[in-house]
Design a protein around this motif. Structure first.
Motif, mmCIF file in Angstrom:
data_model
loop_
_atom_site.group_PDB
_atom_site.id
_atom_site.type_symbol
_atom_site.label_atom_id
_atom_site.label_comp_id
_atom_site.label_asym_id
_atom_site.label_seq_id
_atom_site.Cartn_x
_atom_site.Cartn_y
_atom_site.Cartn_z
ATOM 1 N N GLU A 175 -5.501 9.385 -7.925
ATOM 2 C CA GLU A 175 -5.185 9.081 -9.324
ATOM 3 C C GLU A 175 -3.799 8.452 -9.441
ATOM 4 O OE1 GLU A 175 -5.647 12.828 -11.209
ATOM 5 O OE2 GLU A 175 -7.841 12.633 -11.446
ATOM 6 N N TYR A 176 -2.865 8.937 -8.626
ATOM 7 C CA TYR A 176 -1.497 8.403 -8.660
ATOM 8 C C TYR A 176 -1.489 6.942 -8.189
ATOM 9 C CZ TYR A 176 3.418 7.712 -7.442
ATOM 10 O OH TYR A 176 4.701 7.221 -7.347
ATOM 11 N N SER A 177 -2.209 6.664 -7.099
ATOM 12 C CA SER A 177 -2.210 5.303 -6.562
ATOM 13 C C SER A 177 -2.893 4.327 -7.510
ATOM 14 C CB SER A 177 -2.904 5.271 -5.194
ATOM 15 O OG SER A 177 -4.283 5.545 -5.325
ATOM 16 N N ILE A 178 -3.981 4.762 -8.190
ATOM 17 C CA ILE A 178 -4.750 3.869 -9.055
ATOM 18 C C ILE A 178 -4.106 3.719 -10.428
ATOM 19 C CG2 ILE A 178 -6.943 3.559 -10.253
ATOM 20 C CD1 ILE A 178 -8.294 4.965 -7.879
ATOM 21 N N GLN A 179 -3.731 4.840 -11.037
ATOM 22 C CA GLN A 179 -3.293 4.825 -12.434
ATOM 23 C C GLN A 179 -1.796 4.587 -12.597
ATOM 24 O OE1 GLN A 179 -4.664 8.474 -14.178
ATOM 25 N NE2 GLN A 179 -6.815 8.109 -13.647
ATOM 26 N N VAL A 180 -0.984 5.127 -11.664
ATOM 27 C CA VAL A 180 0.474 5.020 -11.824
ATOM 28 C C VAL A 180 1.029 3.812 -11.065
ATOM 29 C CG1 VAL A 180 2.695 6.187 -11.525
ATOM 30 C CG2 VAL A 180 0.643 7.514 -12.139
ATOM 31 N N GLU A 181 0.811 3.806 -9.745
ATOM 32 C CA GLU A 181 1.375 2.744 -8.920
ATOM 33 C C GLU A 181 0.526 1.473 -8.929
ATOM 34 O OE1 GLU A 181 4.159 2.454 -7.180
ATOM 35 O OE2 GLU A 181 4.940 4.417 -7.766
ATOM 36 N N LYS A 182 -0.787 1.649 -9.222
ATOM 37 C CA LYS A 182 -1.725 0.520 -9.172
ATOM 38 C C LYS A 182 -1.672 -0.199 -7.819
ATOM 39 C CE LYS A 182 -1.836 -0.318 -14.147
ATOM 40 N NZ LYS A 182 -1.154 0.955 -14.508
ATOM 41 N N LYS A 183 -1.679 0.605 -6.759
ATOM 42 C CA LYS A 183 -1.617 0.088 -5.394
ATOM 43 C C LYS A 183 -2.725 0.711 -4.554
ATOM 44 C CE LYS A 183 3.395 -0.679 -5.334
ATOM 45 N NZ LYS A 183 4.690 -0.272 -4.731
ATOM 46 N N PRO A 184 -3.163 0.017 -3.507
ATOM 47 C CA PRO A 184 -4.161 0.598 -2.601
ATOM 48 C C PRO A 184 -3.596 1.833 -1.903
ATOM 49 C CG PRO A 184 -3.944 -1.769 -2.242
ATOM 50 C CD PRO A 184 -2.804 -1.360 -3.123
ATOM 51 N N LEU A 185 -4.506 2.684 -1.448
ATOM 52 C CA LEU A 185 -4.108 3.884 -0.707
ATOM 53 C C LEU A 185 -4.772 3.849 0.665
ATOM 54 C CD1 LEU A 185 -2.745 6.658 -0.493
ATOM 55 C CD2 LEU A 185 -4.746 7.658 -1.612
ATOM 56 N N LEU A 186 -3.962 3.805 1.703
ATOM 57 C CA LEU A 186 -4.451 3.811 3.076
ATOM 58 C C LEU A 186 -4.407 5.237 3.601
ATOM 59 C CD1 LEU A 186 -5.312 2.133 5.614
ATOM 60 C CD2 LEU A 186 -2.872 2.048 6.209
ATOM 61 N N CYS A 191 0.821 -1.222 0.000
ATOM 62 C CA CYS A 191 0.000 0.000 0.000
ATOM 63 C C CYS A 191 0.849 1.264 0.000
ATOM 64 C CB CYS A 191 -0.859 0.058 1.271
ATOM 65 S SG CYS A 191 -2.085 -1.208 1.386
ATOM 66 N N LEU A 192 0.264 2.296 -0.520
ATOM 67 C CA LEU A 192 0.730 3.651 -0.261
ATOM 68 C C LEU A 192 -0.029 4.153 0.970
ATOM 69 C CD1 LEU A 192 0.619 5.063 -3.916
ATOM 70 C CD2 LEU A 192 2.600 4.129 -2.694
ATOM 71 N N ILE A 193 0.547 5.074 1.696
ATOM 72 C CA ILE A 193 -0.102 5.528 2.922
ATOM 73 C C ILE A 193 0.030 7.038 3.074
ATOM 74 C CG2 ILE A 193 2.003 4.943 4.231
ATOM 75 C CD1 ILE A 193 0.191 4.430 6.663
ATOM 76 N N LEU A 194 -1.108 7.671 3.389
ATOM 77 C CA LEU A 194 -1.157 9.102 3.682
ATOM 78 C C LEU A 194 -1.451 9.265 5.172
ATOM 79 C CD1 LEU A 194 -1.385 12.160 2.865
ATOM 80 C CD2 LEU A 194 -3.836 11.734 2.557
ATOM 81 N N ILE A 195 -0.649 10.094 5.846
ATOM 82 C CA ILE A 195 -0.826 10.308 7.289
ATOM 83 C C ILE A 195 -1.008 11.799 7.545
ATOM 84 C CG2 ILE A 195 0.231 10.062 9.570
ATOM 85 C CD1 ILE A 195 1.800 7.693 8.460
ATOM 86 N N THR A 196 -2.161 12.142 8.138
ATOM 87 C CA THR A 196 -2.449 13.557 8.382
ATOM 88 C C THR A 196 -3.426 13.722 9.545
ATOM 89 O OG1 THR A 196 -3.307 15.599 7.387
ATOM 90 C CG2 THR A 196 -4.344 13.536 6.699
ATOM 91 N N ASP A 197 -3.364 14.881 10.208
ATOM 92 C CA ASP A 197 -4.366 15.209 11.228
ATOM 93 C C ASP A 197 -5.346 16.259 10.723
ATOM 94 O OD1 ASP A 197 -2.748 17.433 11.184
ATOM 95 O OD2 ASP A 197 -2.386 17.490 13.342
ATOM 96 N N ILE A 198 -5.277 16.531 9.400
ATOM 97 C CA ILE A 198 -6.226 17.457 8.780
ATOM 98 C C ILE A 198 -7.444 16.667 8.307
ATOM 99 C CG2 ILE A 198 -6.587 19.128 6.919
ATOM 100 C CD1 ILE A 198 -3.534 19.535 6.865
ATOM 101 N N GLN A 199 -8.636 17.106 8.672
ATOM 102 C CA GLN A 199 -9.829 16.358 8.280
ATOM 103 C C GLN A 199 -10.041 16.397 6.771
ATOM 104 O OE1 GLN A 199 -13.434 16.227 10.670
ATOM 105 N NE2 GLN A 199 -14.616 16.940 8.905
ATOM 106 N N ILE A 200 -10.348 15.226 6.211
ATOM 107 C CA ILE A 200 -10.668 15.119 4.795
ATOM 108 C C ILE A 200 -12.184 15.205 4.658
ATOM 109 C CG2 ILE A 200 -10.563 13.645 2.746
ATOM 110 C CD1 ILE A 200 -7.997 12.431 3.892
ATOM 111 N N ASP A 201 -12.656 16.291 4.052
ATOM 112 C CA ASP A 201 -14.100 16.502 3.905
ATOM 113 C C ASP A 201 -14.637 15.972 2.587
ATOM 114 O OD1 ASP A 201 -14.523 17.840 6.400
ATOM 115 O OD2 ASP A 201 -13.507 19.592 5.560
ATOM 116 N N GLY A 202 -13.737 15.786 1.604
ATOM 117 C CA GLY A 202 -14.151 15.254 0.304
ATOM 118 C C GLY A 202 -12.933 14.727 -0.428
ATOM 119 N N ILE A 203 -13.114 13.718 -1.264
ATOM 120 C CA ILE A 203 -11.939 13.118 -1.902
ATOM 121 C C ILE A 203 -11.328 14.030 -2.963
ATOM 122 C CG2 ILE A 203 -12.692 10.754 -1.432
ATOM 123 C CD1 ILE A 203 -13.580 10.546 -4.315
ATOM 124 N N ASN A 204 -12.021 15.124 -3.298
ATOM 125 C CA ASN A 204 -11.411 16.088 -4.222
ATOM 126 C C ASN A 204 -10.133 16.691 -3.643
ATOM 127 O OD1 ASN A 204 -13.335 15.751 -6.215
ATOM 128 N ND2 ASN A 204 -14.646 17.417 -5.448
#
Length: 525
Positions: free
Chosen positions: A234-245, A214-227
């Motif tokens: 897009e990078y995880s799906i199209q380039v790396e073809k790996k899940p994103l945690l 997996c790729l992993i993103l770590i943050t304490d900023i709230q994600i309100d929308g996937i935009n």
């Protein structure tokens, strides 16, 4: 508001001290007895235990001044437990002996006597530390067994966990759902947070979400929308073809959007961040170091929309349950090595139990090994008693790993009393009285263990007059009545436990010795 002065105040305090000491010291050593406690704070209102600090917590007196003495001595025991995990009974026995002798009026100046007691206790502590030996895999089990009140099965379970996870691993204790007591080792970073909802489960048998590479993103900023993180998706799906945690706080709409993408085959999985407040920020930063990610921090003014793929970490696999997440990471870095070293130093110096446990949790994140001991029993009362013993033993093993081990059974303290008598120059009445107090106090744990085990007088006479009298490691195995090398026999204590017990006992005893007045509140009817 009753007020007592001088001898009357000290006599009442001493009565309270004797009450709590008599209640606790009968549990000491292999010949110690259990205590039955009527308590409305526990299951069915009943506790059966040999755990010193548990007994101490439930002792009280209807006399307000005597209760002050009980509370002061209880503080010494709890402080010892907080700092080293065990040694509560030892602290109480030492403090009771020091206080009872120290309150005798000999004409010596009290402040000078207290000053000499502090000096002598510091020398005793230095002497004990100088004799400590590094813990080996062979004697690790002995430390755990003794601290678990001689329970060999518990000692074996606890020592096996530490042998596998090492000093930097974390050990947690939980109630078993069966009568069996057992341990599980988790290889990876484990924290007590899981998936946001059941929709992310992809392994129905284990009821977990499992992802590989997996790729992993770590943050304490709230994600309100996937935009906000569309570039990363897009990078995880199209380039790396790996899940994103995503280890991040999420809005309900963002969680729903991730769940919908997950069902459609795009492995985008959010996990609730561990901890709260400043601890959450710290743990997320540690997770970033452990996984090679950059911590996207609100405090640093970071912006999610400006995060690049270079800020993501890479992990080997992740298992996410309803309550826990276990991450396997392959990342090694100079930053990780440096932070681990700093945390070890901080944990060794930290005296507050909760703060020390948090530092240990941080170390376990970096170390990637977690042990969990599940305590089982046939009744709630038995489970509570066993849980306390396991907790004591786990803390004692860690103390032993930190500062080494010494002969148990009160022998190390007894030898330190002999050492002071042989090396100190008595040049004043105050120092003579202080020496009398400290030697009696240092001998008290050994004497109590022998008394509880009903060791015959002839064995004691042989011990104190035999050829091994000057050998630091030799003592009496209270369980068998044999004179032996305590280290070879596996009768050992963590040096940190013993020295902390002495230090805290001296602190409260000298406070009581210097007391001239007690003021207690009148209870309102």
């Amino acid at each position: 508001m009753p007020i007592l002065f001088n001898e009357k105040a000290r006599e009442k305090l001493l009565a309270g001290i004797k009450t709590i000491s008599d209640s606790v010291k009968s549990t000491m050593g292999p010949g110690g007895r259990t205590v039955i406690i009527d308590s409305n704070k526990h299951t069915r209102g009943l506790i059966i235990t040999k755990d010193g600090v548990t007994v101490a917590k439930h002792v009280y007196s209807d006399d307000a001044v005597e209760n002050l003495g009980i509370r002061i001595l209880r503080e010494a025991s709890e402080q010892t437990a907080d700092e080293a995990g065990d040694g509560t009974t030892t602290a109480i026995v030492i403090a009771e002996k020091m206080s009872s002798i120290g309150m005798v009026n000999t004409g010596a100046k009290t402040t000078a006597v207290i000053r000499e007691i502090n000096k002598l206790s510091e020398k005793a502590i230095e002497f004990i530390r100088s004799k400590s030996k590094r813990v080996t895999k062979n004697n690790l089990e002995s430390v755990a067994t003794i601290s678990a009140n001689g329970d060999k099965s518990l000692g074996k379970i606890i020592s096996s966990v530490y042998k596998k996870i090492g000093l930097d691993g974390a050990v947690s204790i939980e109630n078993s759902q069966t009568e069996e007591t057992y341990a599980e080792i988790s290889k990876g970073i484990k924290f007590a947070r899981g998936y946001y909802n059941q929709l992310f489960v992809n392994d129905q048998i284990s009821n977990e979400c499992r992802l590989e590479e997996c790729l992993i993103l770590i943050t304490d900023i709230q994600i309100d929308g996937i935009n906000q993180i569309m570039k990363l998706i897009e990078y995880s799906i199209q380039v790396e073809k790996k899940p994103l945690l995503l280890i991040a706080p999420m809005s309900q709409s963002a969680i729903a959007m991730c769940a919908r993408n997950f069902r459609e085959g795009y492995k985008l999985v959010p996990v609730e961040p561990p901890g709260f407040g400043y601890k959450q920020t710290t743990m997320l930063a540690d997770l970033a170091v452990a996984t090679g990610a950059k911590f996207i921090s609100r405090e640093e003014g970071d912006n999610l929309e400006l995060v690049t793929p270079a800020d993501l970490g890479i992990i080997s696999s992740v298992k996410i349950s309803k309550s826990h997440t276990i991450i396997e990471s392959v990342t090694e870095s100079d930053e990780k090595v440096s932070l681990t070293s700093d945390l070890r130093t901080m944990a060794a110096k930290e005296k507050n139990k909760k703060d020390r446990e948090f530092l240990q949790t941080r170390l376990s994140i970096l170390n990637g090994m977690v042990g969990t001991i599940f305590v089982g029993a046939s009744s709630d009362i038995e489970r509570k008693e066993k849980f306390d013993r396991v907790d004591d033993a786990v803390c004692a093993v860690r103390s032993a790993l930190e500062e080494g081990v010494i002969p148990g059974g009160g022998v190390a303290l007894l030898r330190s009393a002999e050492y002071l008598g042989a090396t100190e120059n008595i040049d004043s009445p105050e120092k003579q009285f202080a020496m009398t107090i400290i030697q009696a106090a240092l001998s008290a744990p050994f004497n109590q263990i022998m008394l509880n085990a009903e060791v015959p007088d002839e064995v004691l006479i042989d011990f104190f007059s035999g050829p091994h009298i000057d050998n630091f490691n030799f003592g009496i195995n209270a369980a068998t009545g044999e004179i032996c090398d305590m280290l070879l026999a596996g009768i050992i204590d963590p040096a940190k436990v013993t020295t902390n017990a002495l230090k805290n006992a001296v602190s409260v005893s000298t406070t009581i010795m210097s007391t001239a007045t007690t003021i207690t509140q009148t209870k309102q009817s």
